[in-house]
Design a protein around this motif. Structure first.
Motif, PDB file in Angstrom:
ATOM      1  N   LYS A  17       0.843  -1.194   0.000  1.00  0.00           N
ATOM      2  CA  LYS A  17       0.000   0.000   0.000  1.00  0.00           C
ATOM      3  C   LYS A  17       0.878   1.243   0.000  1.00  0.00           C
ATOM      4  N   GLY A  18       0.521   2.193  -0.862  1.00  0.00           N
ATOM      5  CA  GLY A  18       1.260   3.447  -0.937  1.00  0.00           C
ATOM      6  C   GLY A  18       2.311   3.491  -2.032  1.00  0.00           C
ATOM      7  N   ASN A  19       2.658   2.332  -2.605  1.00  0.00           N
ATOM      8  CA  ASN A  19       3.627   2.327  -3.704  1.00  0.00           C
ATOM      9  C   ASN A  19       3.151   3.210  -4.841  1.00  0.00           C
ATOM     10  N   ALA A  20       4.097   3.930  -5.466  1.00  0.00           N
ATOM     11  CA  ALA A  20       3.801   4.673  -6.686  1.00  0.00           C
ATOM     12  C   ALA A  20       3.671   3.678  -7.831  1.00  0.00           C
ATOM     13  N   VAL A  28       1.042   6.987 -12.720  1.00  0.00           N
ATOM     14  CA  VAL A  28      -0.305   6.517 -13.048  1.00  0.00           C
ATOM     15  C   VAL A  28      -1.213   6.642 -11.825  1.00  0.00           C
ATOM     16  N   GLY A  29      -0.662   6.363 -10.638  1.00  0.00           N
ATOM     17  CA  GLY A  29      -1.445   6.412  -9.415  1.00  0.00           C
ATOM     18  C   GLY A  29      -0.662   5.810  -8.276  1.00  0.00           C
ATOM     19  N   SER A  30      -1.404   5.349  -7.268  1.00  0.00           N
ATOM     20  CA  SER A  30      -0.752   4.736  -6.108  1.00  0.00           C
ATOM     21  C   SER A  30      -1.559   3.526  -5.645  1.00  0.00           C
ATOM     22  N   VAL A  31      -0.844   2.561  -5.096  1.00  0.00           N
ATOM     23  CA  VAL A  31      -1.484   1.351  -4.594  1.00  0.00           C
ATOM     24  C   VAL A  31      -2.300   1.708  -3.360  1.00  0.00           C
ATOM     25  N   ALA A  39      -3.545  -6.150  -6.641  1.00  0.00           N
ATOM     26  CA  ALA A  39      -3.536  -4.869  -5.928  1.00  0.00           C
ATOM     27  C   ALA A  39      -4.465  -3.895  -6.637  1.00  0.00           C
ATOM     28  N   ARG A  40      -5.093  -3.024  -5.863  1.00  0.00           N
ATOM     29  CA  ARG A  40      -5.946  -1.972  -6.420  1.00  0.00           C
ATOM     30  C   ARG A  40      -5.164  -0.675  -6.424  1.00  0.00           C
ATOM     31  N   VAL A  41      -5.277   0.043  -7.548  1.00  0.00           N
ATOM     32  CA  VAL A  41      -4.545   1.290  -7.746  1.00  0.00           C
ATOM     33  C   VAL A  41      -5.528   2.445  -7.870  1.00  0.00           C
ATOM     34  N   LEU A  42      -5.329   3.489  -7.072  1.00  0.00           N
ATOM     35  CA  LEU A  42      -6.094   4.721  -7.213  1.00  0.00           C
ATOM     36  C   LEU A  42      -5.416   5.531  -8.308  1.00  0.00           C
ATOM     37  N   LEU A  43      -6.122   5.746  -9.418  1.00  0.00           N
ATOM     38  CA  LEU A  43      -5.549   6.462 -10.548  1.00  0.00           C
ATOM     39  C   LEU A  43      -5.494   7.963 -10.287  1.00  0.00           C
ATOM     40  N   LEU A  44      -4.550   8.645 -10.917  1.00  0.00           N
ATOM     41  CA  LEU A  44      -4.414  10.098 -10.762  1.00  0.00           C
ATOM     42  C   LEU A  44      -5.687  10.846 -11.111  1.00  0.00           C
TER      43      LEU A  44
END
Length: 108
Positions: A17-20, A28-31, A39-44
């Motif tokens: 969690k928190g990885n770029a 692109v976003g962060s984990v 893993a789910r990524v929150l996109l920019l």
């Protein structure tokens, strides 16, 4: 409506969690959540996304904010800003979430 992506890799691959998350063109976003193998990524572009950025040439600092559209908004830009159309925006490293220098976008 959230802007998220699913990665085919998770905790067993060293993703935390928190990885770029960086693509060929930059950030692109962060984990936001990891499982054993995904893993789910929150996109920019997500409305909940905020990234401290700095202009590559002007060195102006601002916040790139998602708004659920393909383009990011810039928050806290002064009227007399030195940011110019065409200038690249990079992560500033402020806040310690993202390392400095990752491309985020271009001012339009």
């Amino acid at each position: 409506l959230s802007r998220i992506a699913l990665l085919n890799g998770g905790a067993q691959d060293g993703i935390v969690k928190g990885n770029a998350v960086i693509g060929a063109d930059g950030l692109v976003g962060s984990v936001m959540e990891t499982g054993a193998s995904s893993a789910r990524v929150l996109l920019l572009t997500d409305i909940n996304s905020r990234v401290p950025v700095i202009g590559e040439l002007s060195r102006e600092r601002t916040i790139a904010a998602g708004n659920n559209s393909p383009l990011l908004s810039l928050d806290y830009v002064e009227n007399n800003t030195r940011l110019a159309v065409g200038e690249r925006l990079l992560t500033s490293g402020d806040g310690g979430v993202f390392p400095p220098g990752i491309p985020v976008g271009v001012v339009t």
